[in-house]
Design an enzyme around this catalytic site. Structure first.
Site, mmCIF file in Angstrom:
data_model
loop_
_atom_site.group_PDB
_atom_site.id
_atom_site.type_symbol
_atom_site.label_atom_id
_atom_site.label_comp_id
_atom_site.label_asym_id
_atom_site.label_seq_id
_atom_site.Cartn_x
_atom_site.Cartn_y
_atom_site.Cartn_z
ATOM 1 N N THR A 152 1.993 2.551 -3.504
ATOM 2 C CA THR A 152 2.093 3.041 -4.874
ATOM 3 C C THR A 152 0.797 3.707 -5.333
ATOM 4 O OG1 THR A 152 1.258 1.055 -5.978
ATOM 5 C CG2 THR A 152 3.633 1.091 -5.433
ATOM 6 N N GLY A 208 0.782 -1.228 0.000
ATOM 7 C CA GLY A 208 0.000 0.000 0.000
ATOM 8 C C GLY A 208 0.812 1.275 0.000
ATOM 9 N N GLU A 243 8.512 -7.944 2.145
ATOM 10 C CA GLU A 243 7.956 -9.032 1.345
ATOM 11 C C GLU A 243 7.963 -10.338 2.133
ATOM 12 O OE1 GLU A 243 9.800 -6.858 -2.590
ATOM 13 O OE2 GLU A 243 10.749 -8.682 -1.818
#
Length: 190
Positions: A90, A88, A150
């Site tokens: 871009t 959250g 990630e």
């Protein structure tokens, strides 16, 4: 110079620090939203999408109606549905969040930056503070770019899966029955 073993120790330590920093109240809210949603749609870009796909699969195994945004079988989103966005940060994610909000869906954001504009549209945010930009509010990493976030998101959703199994009382046998049977596993492993 790094060795394999000291890199393993550092990467695991970074993930542990990140995951232990997540607020348990936010986790509880996320699980409540998942349990009451008609459908759950998940979105992320790039490597973050690996955790989204893994989570969508486990949600399906538990009996939740889950989809990955932009897959060809993903239905329209609206009232009673939940959009979960990983990362959250871009403009692409912001656009998806706005469109889902306009359609009446609830928004859950799993991010290192709940304070950004994306978080302002969210119904709930879960701060997973793994490095993405290298800011002071992030857990610093020796790994390149956003690798820590990630990895942490992948581990986070697997942990949420285990908590949801406990919360809902879903058995592993029920989950196995929802798993694909087209892998061609020998009967003794199926």
């Amino acid at each position: 110079m790094y060795t394999y073993k000291n890199l393993v120790e550092q990467v695991i330590a970074e993930n542990k620090t990140t995951l232990l920093a997540v607020d348990e109240n936010e986790i509880s809210q996320l699980m409540d939203e998942i349990c009451k949603a008609k459908t759950i749609q998940l979105y992320a870009m790039g490597r973050m999408q690996l955790s989204v796909r893994a989570f969508a699969m486990r949600l399906k195994h538990m009996g939740f109606d889950s989809y990955v945004v932009y897959d060809t079988t993903t239905p329209c989103i609206g009232e009673g549905d939940l959009l979960i966005v990983h990362c959250g940060v871009t403009n692409v994610e912001l656009n998806i969040i706005k469109l889902a909000k306009e359609a009446g869906a609830r928004i859950a954001l799993l991010t290192a930056h709940p304070e950004n504009e994306h978080g302002g549209y969210a119904d709930l945010t879960v701060r997973v503070p793994g490095q993405i930009f290298g800011g002071a509010e992030e857990v610093a990493s020796i790994q390149p770019m956003s690798s820590l976030l990630e990895q942490s998101l992948f581990l986070f959703v697997d942990i949420i899966t285990m908590l949801l199994i406990e919360k809902t009382g879903i058995s592993l046998d029920e989950m196995k029955k929802r798993h694909t049977n087209l892998e061609g596993l020998p009967h003794k492993f199926a």
